[in-house]
Design a protein around this motif. Structure first.
Motif, PDB file in Angstrom:
ATOM      1  N   VAL A  13       0.889  -1.164   0.000  1.00 17.78           N
ATOM      2  CA  VAL A  13       0.000   0.000   0.000  1.00 17.78           C
ATOM      3  C   VAL A  13       0.927   1.214   0.000  1.00 17.78           C
ATOM      4  O   VAL A  13       1.701   1.423   0.936  1.00 17.78           O
ATOM      5  N   ASN A  14       0.877   1.989  -1.069  1.00 17.82           N
ATOM      6  CA  ASN A  14       1.858   3.060  -1.239  1.00 17.82           C
ATOM      7  C   ASN A  14       1.335   4.408  -0.737  1.00 17.82           C
ATOM      8  O   ASN A  14       0.657   5.130  -1.457  1.00 17.82           O
ATOM      9  N   ALA A  15       1.700   4.723   0.507  1.00 17.53           N
ATOM     10  CA  ALA A  15       1.393   6.044   1.067  1.00 17.53           C
ATOM     11  C   ALA A  15       2.680   6.861   1.169  1.00 17.53           C
ATOM     12  O   ALA A  15       2.776   7.795   1.962  1.00 17.53           O
ATOM     13  N   ALA A  16       3.666   6.485   0.347  1.00 19.06           N
ATOM     14  CA  ALA A  16       4.964   7.171   0.394  1.00 19.06           C
ATOM     15  C   ALA A  16       5.084   8.226  -0.704  1.00 19.06           C
ATOM     16  O   ALA A  16       5.834   9.194  -0.564  1.00 19.06           O
ATOM     17  N   GLY A  17       4.342   8.042  -1.803  1.00 20.82           N
ATOM     18  CA  GLY A  17       4.460   8.989  -2.921  1.00 20.82           C
ATOM     19  C   GLY A  17       5.040   8.283  -4.125  1.00 20.82           C
ATOM     20  O   GLY A  17       4.983   7.054  -4.225  1.00 20.82           O
ATOM     21  N   LYS A  18       5.601   9.056  -5.040  1.00 22.40           N
ATOM     22  CA  LYS A  18       6.128   8.471  -6.267  1.00 22.40           C
ATOM     23  C   LYS A  18       7.590   8.124  -6.036  1.00 22.40           C
ATOM     24  O   LYS A  18       8.480   8.855  -6.451  1.00 22.40           O
ATOM     25  N   MET A  19       7.817   7.015  -5.338  1.00 26.47           N
ATOM     26  CA  MET A  19       9.166   6.661  -4.928  1.00 26.47           C
ATOM     27  C   MET A  19       9.732   5.579  -5.848  1.00 26.47           C
ATOM     28  O   MET A  19       9.108   4.531  -6.033  1.00 26.47           O
ATOM     29  N   THR A  20      10.919   5.849  -6.380  1.00 29.10           N
ATOM     30  CA  THR A  20      11.557   4.882  -7.273  1.00 29.10           C
ATOM     31  C   THR A  20      11.665   3.516  -6.595  1.00 29.10           C
ATOM     32  O   THR A  20      11.424   2.485  -7.209  1.00 29.10           O
ATOM     33  N   CYS A  70      16.538   6.806 -16.871  1.00 29.56           N
ATOM     34  CA  CYS A  70      15.930   7.347 -15.642  1.00 29.56           C
ATOM     35  C   CYS A  70      16.596   8.698 -15.399  1.00 29.56           C
ATOM     36  O   CYS A  70      17.468   9.094 -16.169  1.00 29.56           O
ATOM     37  N   CYS A  71      16.207   9.379 -14.358  1.00 32.24           N
ATOM     38  CA  CYS A  71      16.833  10.681 -14.090  1.00 32.24           C
ATOM     39  C   CYS A  71      18.299  10.519 -13.704  1.00 32.24           C
ATOM     40  O   CYS A  71      19.151  11.295 -14.128  1.00 32.24           O
ATOM     41  N   ALA A  72      18.581   9.490 -12.900  1.00 28.26           N
ATOM     42  CA  ALA A  72      19.974   9.275 -12.470  1.00 28.26           C
ATOM     43  C   ALA A  72      20.858   9.071 -13.701  1.00 28.26           C
ATOM     44  O   ALA A  72      21.955   9.650 -13.809  1.00 28.26           O
ATOM     45  N   ALA A  73      20.382   8.258 -14.646  1.00 26.63           N
ATOM     46  CA  ALA A  73      21.132   8.058 -15.890  1.00 26.63           C
ATOM     47  C   ALA A  73      21.253   9.389 -16.633  1.00 26.63           C
ATOM     48  O   ALA A  73      22.305   9.707 -17.203  1.00 26.63           O
ATOM     49  N   GLY A  74      20.182  10.179 -16.609  1.00 28.83           N
ATOM     50  CA  GLY A  74      20.186  11.469 -17.294  1.00 28.83           C
ATOM     51  C   GLY A  74      21.251  12.412 -16.744  1.00 28.83           C
ATOM     52  O   GLY A  74      21.857  13.177 -17.502  1.00 28.83           O
ATOM     53  N   ASN A 113      21.496  11.915  -1.606  1.00 29.48           N
ATOM     54  CA  ASN A 113      21.388  10.494  -1.902  1.00 29.48           C
ATOM     55  C   ASN A 113      19.919  10.214  -2.201  1.00 29.48           C
ATOM     56  O   ASN A 113      19.067  10.373  -1.337  1.00 29.48           O
ATOM     57  N   PHE A 114      19.630   9.820  -3.428  1.00 27.92           N
ATOM     58  CA  PHE A 114      18.237   9.519  -3.827  1.00 27.92           C
ATOM     59  C   PHE A 114      18.062   8.018  -3.954  1.00 27.92           C
ATOM     60  O   PHE A 114      17.216   7.537  -4.699  1.00 27.92           O
ATOM     61  N   GLY A 115      18.878   7.274  -3.246  1.00 20.30           N
ATOM     62  CA  GLY A 115      18.929   5.818  -3.411  1.00 20.30           C
ATOM     63  C   GLY A 115      20.350   5.457  -3.800  1.00 20.30           C
ATOM     64  O   GLY A 115      20.849   4.370  -3.521  1.00 20.30           O
TER      65      GLY A 115
END
Ligand SMILES: *Cc1c(COP(=O)(O)O)cnc(C)c1O
Length: 364
Positions: A13-20, A70-74, A113-115
């Protein structure tokens, strides 16, 4: 049945948001259907990638665009582009940068750090990374001193992960860097207002395709024609190791079309309704208080569950037990140290709310 349950995994159940790390966005059915058609067709990949990059850029008012994995690759591709330009020998040489300029500047408060750590994504191109200022303070003179003849780019991060106060803002960063003819690369991964950043004057802006845009795993770089051509050139170099498939290139494009059709007010109202409904439930729980708060920079309402000290459990224990539950309840935990658990409405389905309530009833 949830497809992940068929392989023995808990439903989330995703109540965290748009998390990679949770699989980001639930993609719209119309987008998925078209992605399915793309997956069964052939296309000239090089032409497709250039064309969709251009069309996506036009949609958000940018000169040119390049699709990434992905953004990180970008971020890596954008840094590679400023290092090599369109010189194929340089593209093939990375990460061995034997020429100058090779220095990329970032404010210390932006080393997020985004992951993974953003500094790694910059350095794997072969760039030499120079962090300026202090974690809580960077001044224009720090940037001016860094902008010597060896400076290839400044990377600027727009994110709740970045230090909010004491940094040089984007407009001033661009002004100072452009005075020395050094390009600025903006990481605007999760930002909602794509046009604002595309029109900020930055040379390259990188978005995540699977965050605000709600597409499949992908990324989008927009910016100046010459630099975007240098981004595309990386497909013959390091970007080959970050390849993006035809389904996701087209999926990002279709998702962007839907995203632009979205009425922002309607979307915010939808989110507010969910959060208010959740509050009606969770305010009945003992040992907690509730409060609705707003994201610092984006129009996103969230429910804060404030865990009282007098209770048996602290916020971190509750977060862990919600996570271990089946279904696994995932929340936004940046404020856990202050005893606050945040519930994000963006990826919540309305049937999730009674589930969250009944799980918390057992736990608090
Ligand atoms: C999520 C995020 C990224 C990485 O985005 P991906 O598309 O998942 O690679 C980079 N920078 C910031 C600030 C982010 O929030």
């Amino acid at each position: 049945m949830n497809p992940f349950e068929t392989i023995g995994m808990s439903r989330v159940v995703n109540a965290a948001g748009k998390m990679t790390y949770l699989g980001s966005s639930s993609i719209l059915p119309g987008v998925i259907r078209k992605m399915g058609e793309v997956a069964q067709s052939y296309v000239d990949m090089e032409v497709l990638k250039v064309r969709v990059g251009r069309l996506a850029a036009q949609k958000i008012g940018a000169e040119a665009g390049c699709i990434t994995a992905c953004c990180a690759a970008g971020i890596s591709v954008a840094v590679a582009a400023v290092l090599t330009g369109k010189d194929i020998n340089k593209v093939e040489a990375l990460p061995a940068v034997t020429w100058k300029p090779n220095k990329v500047i970032i404010q210390k408060g932006h080393v997020v750090n985004f992951g993974a750590n953003i500094s790694q994504g910059i350095k794997l191109t072969g760039a030499e990374l120079s962090e300026i200022g202090s974690v809580n303070q960077t001044k224009p003179y720090h940037l001016e001193a860094g902008l010597d003849e060896n400076a290839a780019a400044v990377v600027y991060v727009v994110s709740h992960h970045a230090v909010a106060n004491g940094m040089i803002d984007l407009a001033e960063t661009i002004k100072i860097a452009h005075n020395r003819s050094v390009p600025v690369i903006v990481d605007a991964a999760a930002e909602v207002d794509l046009k604002k950043y595309a029109g900020s004057g930055a040379d390259l802006v990188v978005f995540s395709g699977h965050k605000a845009i709600g597409g499949p795993t992908s990324g989008l770089i927009v910016g100046k024609e010459e630099l975007i051509a240098a981004c595309q050139a990386q497909d013959k170099g390091i970007a080959r190791m970050m390849k993006v498939g035809k389904e996701n290139i087209m999926g990002l494009y279709f998702a962007l079309e839907e995203y632009q059709r979205l009425d922002e007010k309607e979307e915010t109202d939808r989110q507010v309704k969910l959060i208010e409904e959740l509050e009606r439930y969770l305010s009945k729980l003992p040992n907690v208080a509730t409060k609705i708060s707003w994201d610092a920079t984006r129009p996103i309402p969230r429910l804060q569950l404030i865990v009282e000290r007098s209770g048996q459990k602290d916020a971190k224990m509750l977060i862990k037990q919600m996570e271990e539950n089946n279904p696994s309840i995932r929340t936004r935990n940046h404020l856990a140290d202050q005893g606050i658990i945040q519930f994000d409405p963006r990826e919540l389905k309305s049937g999730d709310i009674p589930i969250i309530y009944s799980v918390l009833q057992k736990l608090v």
